[in-house]
Scaffold this motif. Structure first.
Motif, short mmCIF file in Angstrom:
data_model
loop_
_atom_site.label_atom_id
_atom_site.label_comp_id
_atom_site.label_asym_id
_atom_site.label_seq_id
_atom_site.Cartn_x
_atom_site.Cartn_y
_atom_site.Cartn_z
N VAL A 96 -33.75 -27.33 -3.02
CA VAL A 96 -32.37 -27.65 -2.64
C VAL A 96 -32.41 -28.05 -1.17
O VAL A 96 -33.07 -27.40 -0.36
CB VAL A 96 -31.43 -26.44 -2.84
N ILE A 97 -31.73 -29.13 -0.84
CA ILE A 97 -31.62 -29.56 0.55
C ILE A 97 -30.15 -29.51 0.93
O ILE A 97 -29.29 -30.02 0.21
CB ILE A 97 -32.19 -30.98 0.75
N HIS A 98 -29.88 -28.83 2.06
CA HIS A 98 -28.53 -28.69 2.59
C HIS A 98 -28.46 -29.36 3.95
O HIS A 98 -29.47 -29.48 4.65
CB HIS A 98 -28.17 -27.22 2.79
N GLU A 99 -27.25 -29.74 4.34
CA GLU A 99 -26.98 -30.29 5.67
C GLU A 99 -25.84 -29.49 6.28
O GLU A 99 -24.86 -29.17 5.61
CB GLU A 99 -26.61 -31.76 5.56
N LYS A 100 -26.01 -29.13 7.54
CA LYS A 100 -24.95 -28.44 8.27
C LYS A 100 -25.03 -28.86 9.72
O LYS A 100 -26.08 -28.70 10.36
CB LYS A 100 -25.10 -26.92 8.17
N ASP A 101 -23.94 -29.41 10.22
CA ASP A 101 -23.84 -29.82 11.63
C ASP A 101 -25.00 -30.74 12.04
O ASP A 101 -25.55 -30.60 13.14
CB ASP A 101 -23.79 -28.59 12.54
N GLY A 102 -25.39 -31.65 11.16
CA GLY A 102 -26.45 -32.60 11.49
C GLY A 102 -27.85 -32.05 11.37
O GLY A 102 -28.81 -32.73 11.69
N LYS A 103 -27.99 -30.82 10.91
CA LYS A 103 -29.30 -30.21 10.70
C LYS A 103 -29.56 -30.11 9.20
O LYS A 103 -28.63 -29.89 8.42
CB LYS A 103 -29.37 -28.83 11.33
N TYR A 104 -30.82 -30.24 8.83
CA TYR A 104 -31.19 -30.23 7.42
C TYR A 104 -32.05 -29.01 7.12
O TYR A 104 -32.90 -28.62 7.92
CB TYR A 104 -31.95 -31.52 7.08
#
Length: 67
Positions: A11-19
């Motif tokens: 699973v790949i998530h993104e939060k505030d431009g970070k992966y």
């Protein structure tokens, strides 16, 4: 966190431009492993299961996590 990809056990998530990449450690007693990765590697991991494997190996060698 916003999920941007989920397939073949990752699973790949993104939060505030970070992966962030999440997978399990495998084995009889598996645990989730999550580490931060570059946008480029996040994109590469989505190409195929083999590419995702090489991303995991790269970040393990960099000491971002241990199985």
């Amino acid at each position: 966190m916003r999920e941007i990809f989920s397939d073949y056990g990752i699973v790949i998530h993104e939060k505030d431009g970070k992966y962030f990449f999440t997978t399990d450690s495998g084995g009889s007693v598996s645990r989730d492993i999550t580490f931060e990765l570059s946008k480029e590697d996040a994109q590469k991991a989505q190409i195929s299961e083999e590419e995702a494997y090489w991303v995991i190996i790269k970040y393990q060698k960099l000491g971002k996590f241990n199985f």
